[in-house]
Design a protein around this motif. Structure first.
Motif, PDB file in Angstrom:
ATOM      1  N   TYR A  45       0.838  -1.198   0.000  1.00  0.00           N
ATOM      2  CA  TYR A  45       0.000   0.000   0.000  1.00  0.00           C
ATOM      3  C   TYR A  45       0.878   1.254   0.000  1.00  0.00           C
ATOM      4  N   HIS A  48       2.445   1.582  -3.534  1.00  0.00           N
ATOM      5  CA  HIS A  48       1.618   1.695  -4.738  1.00  0.00           C
ATOM      6  C   HIS A  48       0.337   2.509  -4.595  1.00  0.00           C
ATOM      7  N   CYS A  49      -0.118   2.753  -3.379  1.00  0.00           N
ATOM      8  CA  CYS A  49      -1.447   3.331  -3.202  1.00  0.00           C
ATOM      9  C   CYS A  49      -1.472   4.649  -2.431  1.00  0.00           C
ATOM     10  N   VAL A  95      -9.074  -3.166  -8.046  1.00  0.00           N
ATOM     11  CA  VAL A  95      -7.623  -2.976  -7.985  1.00  0.00           C
ATOM     12  C   VAL A  95      -6.961  -3.627  -9.195  1.00  0.00           C
ATOM     13  N   LYS A  96      -7.388  -4.792  -9.555  1.00  0.00           N
ATOM     14  CA  LYS A  96      -6.750  -5.519 -10.656  1.00  0.00           C
ATOM     15  C   LYS A  96      -7.019  -4.879 -12.017  1.00  0.00           C
ATOM     16  N   GLY A  98      -8.948  -1.840 -12.545  1.00  0.00           N
ATOM     17  CA  GLY A  98      -9.165  -0.404 -12.517  1.00  0.00           C
ATOM     18  C   GLY A  98     -10.626  -0.066 -12.283  1.00  0.00           C
ATOM     19  N   MET A 111      -6.934   6.046 -11.826  1.00  0.00           N
ATOM     20  CA  MET A 111      -6.375   4.769 -11.379  1.00  0.00           C
ATOM     21  C   MET A 111      -6.548   3.717 -12.461  1.00  0.00           C
ATOM     22  N   TYR A 114      -3.940  -2.788 -11.723  1.00  0.00           N
ATOM     23  CA  TYR A 114      -2.623  -3.224 -11.273  1.00  0.00           C
ATOM     24  C   TYR A 114      -2.306  -4.653 -11.701  1.00  0.00           C
ATOM     25  N   VAL A 117       1.195  -5.151 -12.492  1.00  0.00           N
ATOM     26  CA  VAL A 117       2.111  -4.618 -11.478  1.00  0.00           C
ATOM     27  C   VAL A 117       2.140  -5.504 -10.236  1.00  0.00           C
ATOM     28  N   LEU A 118       0.968  -5.888  -9.763  1.00  0.00           N
ATOM     29  CA  LEU A 118       0.836  -6.692  -8.547  1.00  0.00           C
ATOM     30  C   LEU A 118       0.246  -8.061  -8.884  1.00  0.00           C
ATOM     31  N   ASP A 122      -0.685 -10.296  -4.036  1.00  0.00           N
ATOM     32  CA  ASP A 122      -0.332  -8.952  -3.589  1.00  0.00           C
ATOM     33  C   ASP A 122      -1.575  -8.072  -3.473  1.00  0.00           C
ATOM     34  N   ILE A 123      -2.446  -8.157  -4.466  1.00  0.00           N
ATOM     35  CA  ILE A 123      -3.689  -7.373  -4.430  1.00  0.00           C
ATOM     36  C   ILE A 123      -4.508  -7.763  -3.212  1.00  0.00           C
TER      37      ILE A 123
END
Length: 154
Positions: A45, A48-49, A95-96, A98, A111, A114, A117-118, A122-123
Motif C-alpha cells: 500500500y 503503490h497506493c 484494484v486488478k 481499474g 487509477m 494493477y 504490477v501486482l 499482492d492485491i
C-alpha cells in the motif's frame, strides 16, 4: 426448423446457467485477520497506493466530486468512504482491472488496473491491510455486501 432453433436456445440457456452459477460461487474472503498478509499489504500500500489514497488511507480532498478535468479523486479507504459497500470480489477486480472497468463505469478515474504490477496475492494483501483498518460498522456493511451476516462486537 424447430430442431435448428432448439440448438441456439439450448446454448443460450447453458451460457446463462454458467454465468448465474459462476456469479453465485463463493469469493475467497480478503484475509484481513492474517497478520502476515496485513503486514505485506501495508508495505505494498505504501509503495503503490498511498500517493493517491493517502498515507492514512484518508483519500483525496473532495473525493466525492469530479476534479476540474472530470476525473474522480481517490476515495478514502479507511472505512469513512464507500469502499466497504463493495464486495471482496468487486474490490479485488477494481484494484486488478481499474475502477472504470468495475465501479466507475460512468465516471473517469486516473487509477489504472494493477494486473501487470501486482500479483493476485499482492492485491489480496493490499486489500487485507485496507480492510484491517475499518471500524466494526464498516466491516459489518462490507460483510453484508459479501452476502454474509456479520456480528459486530462492542
Amino acid at each position: 426448423m424447430v430442431k435448428l432453433l432448439a440448438i441456439p436456445v439450448a446454448a443460450c440457456f447453458g451460457v446463462l446457467a454458467y454465468v448465474l452459477l459462476g456469479a453465485a460461487a463463493p469469493t475467497p474472503a480478503i484475509p484481513f485477520q492474517d497478520a502476515s498478509r496485513v503486514a505485506a499489504g501495508a508495505e505494498l500500500y505504501a509503495d503503490h497506493c498511498a500517493g493517491c489514497h493517502g498515507a492514512e488511507l484518508q483519500g483525496a480532498p473532495l473525493w466525492q466530486y469530479p476534479d476540474v478535468e472530470g476525473y474522480m479523486p481517490a476515495p478514502p479507504l479507511n472505512g469513512s468512504g464507500h469502499t466497504h459497500d463493495h464486495s471482496d470480489l468487486i474490490l479485488f477486480q477494481t484494484v486488478k482491472l481499474g475502477p472504470e472497468a468495475t465501479v466507475c463505469t460512468n465516471r473517469r478515474s486516473r487509477m489504472g488496473g494493477y494486473a501487470g504490477v501486482l500479483s493476485d496475492e499482492d492485491i489480496s494483501s493490499v486489500l487485507a491491510f485496507v480492510k484491517s483498518t475499518w471500524p466494526p460498522e464498516s466491516l459489518a456493511k462490507h460483510e453484508h455486501a459479501n452476502g454474509r451476516l456479520a456480528v459486530v462486537e462492542d
